[in-house]
Enzyme design. Structure first.
Site, PDB file in Angstrom:
ATOM      1  CD  GLU A  93      -2.991  -1.254   2.161  1.00  0.00           C
ATOM      2  OE1 GLU A  93      -4.082  -1.779   1.893  1.00  0.00           O
ATOM      3  OE2 GLU A  93      -2.722  -0.805   3.293  1.00  0.00           O
ATOM      4  CB  CYS A 106       2.948   7.123   3.427  1.00  0.00           C
ATOM      5  SG  CYS A 106       3.448   5.927   4.670  1.00  0.00           S
ATOM      6  CB  CYS A 113       6.899  -5.498   8.532  1.00  0.00           C
ATOM      7  SG  CYS A 113       8.218  -4.724   9.509  1.00  0.00           S
ATOM      8  CB  CYS A 117       5.641  -2.881  15.877  1.00  0.00           C
ATOM      9  SG  CYS A 117       7.351  -2.395  15.539  1.00  0.00           S
ATOM     10  CB  CYS A 120       2.421  -2.030  13.188  1.00  0.00           C
ATOM     11  SG  CYS A 120       2.541  -1.694  11.424  1.00  0.00           S
ATOM     12  CB  CYS A 344       0.023   6.157  11.520  1.00  0.00           C
ATOM     13  SG  CYS A 344       1.662   5.652  12.022  1.00  0.00           S
TER      14      CYS A 344
END
Length: 373
Positions: A93, A106, A113, A117, A120, A344
């Protein structure tokens, strides 16, 4: 038909070397780069100042191809999110955030990933692979010229995107070479011509690569901090177990010696009852005492698997005031694009997980430790 070389995969030096293999001089690479990255050209026939012989060579050997958009959504606040196909069932994205005085893109650096985290949603998808240089710069190429078309600015070398943040899916410093190559194009005057202050890389704290970035291409740096002590950060940002806060703060101090800005931006996701108490704020003041910095407090954007809640607005204000009273520049990020899951921490894309992170990532309750300062 032979495999065509995607010219988006080359940084400035790489494109010059490629042109050399065609028997062309370096200035041809600069011309070609301007056509691609300043004019959005994808058809060699239109590159009228290139020799016909070079255009014919490019026709049979090269292409200009960015990842294709699967979906394209616009939020009620003008934020725009593309889901881009990067092959083999993976999609990433890219988000454009318009503001009065700037337009920020962004950009993602990985399909998924591996840092995982806690707050996220990208990490909950697991990890498939690093994006190529062309897939990274292709996000900027695609978005810039799509926006120019939509705004009626075609043919004008007038940027819509003024700032780039490497804050999309993935940990950029774990895809170092391709990310740095893409950022070289962002900065190059024959490509996008952005200043180092307008390109920001966000990292969860890969200390050796922070040092290497400072040596090779120091751009503005943001660090995903999210906790004021190692015990809590080990849970929220598992990479902390490898590079704890003392090492991370040292890397920040070293980076500032070469950085284009005279501060590090610390990003801090506000999680209700987890990292948002007044005691946590005082710990942060002590932790960052030797690092010139500003804080960007990010109200958590919930997603189902997290088991976490956004801090309440009065608590965010109290937390921010402690930082402000200590002389730290502190802003609370305005949530943008949450109605299209573009805010975010909400970028998920589609990831063929090769790490089993998604299966292993079931979380229990966070044990909160608060230290007195």
């Amino acid at each position: 038909m032979t495999n065509l070389t995607n010219l988006l995969d080359y940084d400035p030096d790489g494109l010059a070397a490629y042109c050399g293999t065609l028997g062309e001089k370096p200035f041809r690479a600069r011309q070609l780069q301007r056509w691609i990255h300043q004019m959005g050209a994808a058809d060699f026939d239109g590159m009228t100042d290139l020799a016909k012989s070079l255009r014919e060579k490019l026709h049979t050997r090269a292409t200009i191809a960015a990842p294709a958009a699967i979906t394209d959504h616009v939020s009620t606040d003008g934020t725009r999110k593309w889901l881009l196909d990067v092959g083999n069932g993976n999609a990433v994205e890219t988000v454009y955030i318009p503001e009065e005085t700037r337009g920020t893109l962004c950009v993602s650096s990985q399909a998924g990933c591996a840092v995982n985290c806690r707050f996220c949603s990208t990490g909950k998808q697991g990890f498939s692979r690093n994006l190529s240089l062309g897939e990274i710069i292709g996000q900027l190429w695609m978005a810039e010229f799509a926006l120019r078309r939509d705004l009626g600015r075609e043919g004008k070398n007038e940027r819509v995107i003024t700032n780039v943040v490497m804050m999309g899916m993935g940990e950029p410093l774990l895809n170092f070479d391709n990310v740095v190559g893409a950022m070289r194009l962002m900065l190059d005057d024959n490509a996008y011509g952005l200043s180092r202050r307008r390109v920001t890389l966000s990292t969860s704290g890969v200390v050796p690569m922070m040092d290497r970035l400072g040596q090779e291409l120091p751009v503005a740096l943001a660090v995903s901090l999210h906790a004021p002590n190692d015990a809590l950060r080990d849970v929220l940002v598992p990479l902390n177990k490898k590079y704890p806060l003392r090492e991370l703060m040292g890397a920040c101090e070293r980076y500032l010696e070469v950085a284009p800005r005279d501060f590090i931006t610390f990003e801090y996701c506000m999680l209700d009852g987890v990292n948002d108490t007044e005691a946590h704020a005082r710990e942060l003041v002590a932790l960052t005492r030797d690092v010139p910095c500003k804080f960007n407090l990010i109200p958590f954007n919930p997603f189902p698997e997290s088991g976490l809640l956004r801090s309440k607005d009065p608590q965010i204000k109290r937390f921010a005031q402690i930082l402000l009273d200590a002389g730290l520049v502190t802003t609370v990020r305005k949530t943008r694009g949450d109605d299209i899951d573009a805010a975010c921490g909400q970028l998920a894309g589609e990831v063929q997980d090769r790490t089993r992170l998604a299966q292993r990532g079931k979380f229990g309750k966070i044990a909160v430790e608060v230290r007195t300062v």
